[in-house]
Structures are given as structure tokens and as C-alpha cells.
Scaffold this motif. Structure first.
Motif, short mmCIF file in Angstrom:
data_model
loop_
_atom_site.label_atom_id
_atom_site.label_comp_id
_atom_site.label_asym_id
_atom_site.label_seq_id
_atom_site.Cartn_x
_atom_site.Cartn_y
_atom_site.Cartn_z
N ALA A 1 -1.10 9.10 66.65
CA ALA A 1 0.20 8.78 66.06
C ALA A 1 0.70 9.89 65.14
N GLN A 2 2.01 10.19 65.28
CA GLN A 2 2.64 11.21 64.46
C GLN A 2 3.56 10.53 63.45
N SER A 3 3.59 11.10 62.24
CA SER A 3 4.49 10.60 61.22
C SER A 3 5.06 11.77 60.44
N CYS A 4 6.22 11.51 59.81
CA CYS A 4 6.90 12.56 59.05
C CYS A 4 7.29 12.04 57.67
N GLY A 5 7.42 12.95 56.73
CA GLY A 5 7.84 12.61 55.38
C GLY A 5 8.48 13.82 54.73
N ALA A 6 8.74 13.70 53.44
CA ALA A 6 9.37 14.79 52.69
C ALA A 6 8.95 14.71 51.23
N VAL A 7 9.15 15.81 50.52
CA VAL A 7 8.94 15.86 49.07
C VAL A 7 10.11 16.59 48.45
N ALA A 8 10.43 16.25 47.22
CA ALA A 8 11.45 16.95 46.44
C ALA A 8 10.84 17.30 45.09
N PHE A 9 11.06 18.52 44.65
CA PHE A 9 10.53 18.96 43.36
C PHE A 9 11.46 19.99 42.75
N ASP A 10 11.31 20.21 41.47
CA ASP A 10 12.10 21.19 40.73
C ASP A 10 11.99 22.54 41.45
N PRO B 1 3.48 6.89 51.37
CA PRO B 1 2.69 6.95 52.60
C PRO B 1 2.94 5.79 53.56
N ILE B 2 3.19 4.60 53.05
CA ILE B 2 3.40 3.47 53.97
C ILE B 2 4.82 3.42 54.50
N GLU B 3 5.71 4.29 54.03
CA GLU B 3 7.09 4.33 54.50
C GLU B 3 7.39 5.56 55.36
N ARG B 4 6.35 6.32 55.73
CA ARG B 4 6.56 7.51 56.55
C ARG B 4 7.27 7.15 57.85
N VAL B 5 7.97 8.12 58.44
CA VAL B 5 8.72 7.90 59.67
C VAL B 5 7.76 8.07 60.85
N LEU B 6 7.40 6.95 61.47
CA LEU B 6 6.49 6.98 62.60
C LEU B 6 7.24 7.34 63.88
N ALA B 7 6.59 8.11 64.75
CA ALA B 7 7.20 8.47 66.03
C ALA B 7 7.47 7.21 66.84
N ASN B 8 8.51 7.28 67.67
CA ASN B 8 8.81 6.17 68.57
C ASN B 8 8.81 6.69 70.01
N GLY B 9 9.10 5.81 70.95
CA GLY B 9 9.05 6.16 72.36
C GLY B 9 10.13 7.12 72.82
N THR B 10 11.20 7.28 72.05
CA THR B 10 12.29 8.17 72.44
C THR B 10 12.39 9.44 71.60
N CYS C 1 5.74 17.00 59.34
CA CYS C 1 5.23 16.04 60.32
C CYS C 1 3.78 16.40 60.63
N LEU C 2 3.00 15.37 60.90
CA LEU C 2 1.61 15.56 61.25
C LEU C 2 1.16 14.42 62.14
N SER C 3 0.00 14.58 62.73
CA SER C 3 -0.63 13.50 63.48
C SER C 3 -2.02 13.33 62.90
N LEU C 4 -2.72 12.32 63.36
CA LEU C 4 -4.06 12.08 62.84
C LEU C 4 -4.99 13.25 63.12
N THR C 5 -4.78 13.96 64.23
CA THR C 5 -5.66 15.08 64.55
C THR C 5 -5.12 16.41 64.05
N THR C 6 -3.93 16.43 63.49
CA THR C 6 -3.37 17.70 62.99
C THR C 6 -3.11 17.65 61.49
N VAL C 7 -3.81 16.78 60.79
CA VAL C 7 -3.56 16.62 59.36
C VAL C 7 -3.75 17.94 58.60
#
Length: 166
Positions: free
Chosen positions: A69-78, A104-113, A136-142
Motif C-alpha cells: 500500500a502507498q500513501s502520501c502526506g505533507a509537512v509545512a514548516f518555517d 499518520p492516520i489521515e494520509r492519502v491512501l492510493a486507490n484503484g484509479t 509518497c511512500l509504500s510499506l517497502t519503500t519507507v
């Protein structure tokens, strides 16, 4: 050839995403294996200033792979901290370093499209320049996530709402 900035961005996302990957591992019912490694694409991140908050839209272009499974997120900093992040990306893990990070529980998970998208709103931020990075990362590409280049946005002041970068 990979630049120091590119390596720094990947290390940044890898360190910041480690906790997210651990949470995702617990949530997954099918464990990933090294042979199931997936080519992960970086997200598309669009940042808009709304008064003293940022609306950060993260689109995960990856197609769902149940074994990795792949998921994506973001960070904002000064934005003044960007040189420190490039020198040592693990600084984003220090308490209080980032102004905002994807939960972490709100990351954008990949979907079928390959078009999963979420918009996040930061809490109110003090006036200033902020750097926003997506990953973005996957469990094997952390350890090797794909990241965006930093976007610099201005909150408040006479130039508030301006954006620089992609």
C-alpha cells in the motif's frame, strides 16, 4: 545524478514518514514483502493561503497495490528552517519543528484509479514564509520515499498569499 537537495528531501520524507509507515503496517492485514516492492510516484501538492491558514491538497497518483500500500502526506514548516532540513532531514521529527504535518492516520491512501485526493487545513499560523513538502511512500519503500520540491508560501503581511516554487 542525484543532487544533495534531492537526497535531503528523500531523507526528510523517510524520517517524517517512519511513524506513518509504522501505523500503516499495523493497519494492514496483508504484510508486504521485499519482492512486492512498488515503484512509488511523488504526490501532487497544491497549497493555498486562506487568511492565516494553509489549505494543502495532496493527490496520490499511485494505483492501489494490496501487497504494498502507498500513501502520501505533507509537512509545512518555517521556510527559514529549510537549510537545516536540507542538511539534516531528521530535524522535522523534533518536537515543535514543523508548523503542521499530515496526521499518520489521515494520509492519502492510493486507490484503484490513481487519483486519491484530500485537502488538509493547517491551524492558524503566525505571519511568515512557510515551506511545504509532499511525499509518497509504500510499506517497502519507507526508506526511499518520493518527494516534491518545496513550495514557499507567505502567510499574512503585505505579501500574504503569494506562492513560490512548485
Amino acid at each position: 545524478m542525484q543532487t544533495g537537495t534531492s537526497r535531503g528531501m528523500k531523507r526528510l520524507a523517510g524520517g517524517a514518514a517512519l511513524a506513518a509507515a509504522a501505523a500503516a503496517t499495523v493497519a494492514m492485514t496483508m504484510p508486504a514483502t521485499a519482492s512486492a516492492a512498488t515503484e512509488v510516484q511523488p504526490p501532487t501538492v497544491v497549497t493555498a493561503v486562506d487568511g492565516s491558514t494553509l489549505d494543502i491538497t495532496v493527490t496520490n497518483p499511485n494505483v492501489l497495490n494490496l501487497l504494498d500500500a502507498q500513501s502520501c502526506g505533507a509537512v509545512a514548516f518555517d521556510a527559514t528552517k529549510l537549510p537545516a532540513v536540507l542538511a539534516d532531514p531528521t530535524v522535522v521529527l523534533e518536537p515543535g519543528f514543523v508548523a503542521w504535518a499530515t496526521n499518520p492516520i489521515e494520509r492519502v491512501l492510493a486507490n484503484g484509479t490513481g487519483d486519491a485526493v484530500k485537502t488538509f487545513t493547517t491551524p492558524e499560523l503566525p505571519d511568515g514564509a512557510y515551506a511545504v513538502l509532499g511525499e509518497c511512500l509504500s510499506l517497502t519503500t519507507v526508506a526511499n520515499p518520493q518527494t516534491t520540491m518545496p513550495q514557499i508560501v507567505l502567510v499574512g503581511g503585505p505579501l500574504g498569499g503569494m506562492q513560490f516554487g512548485s
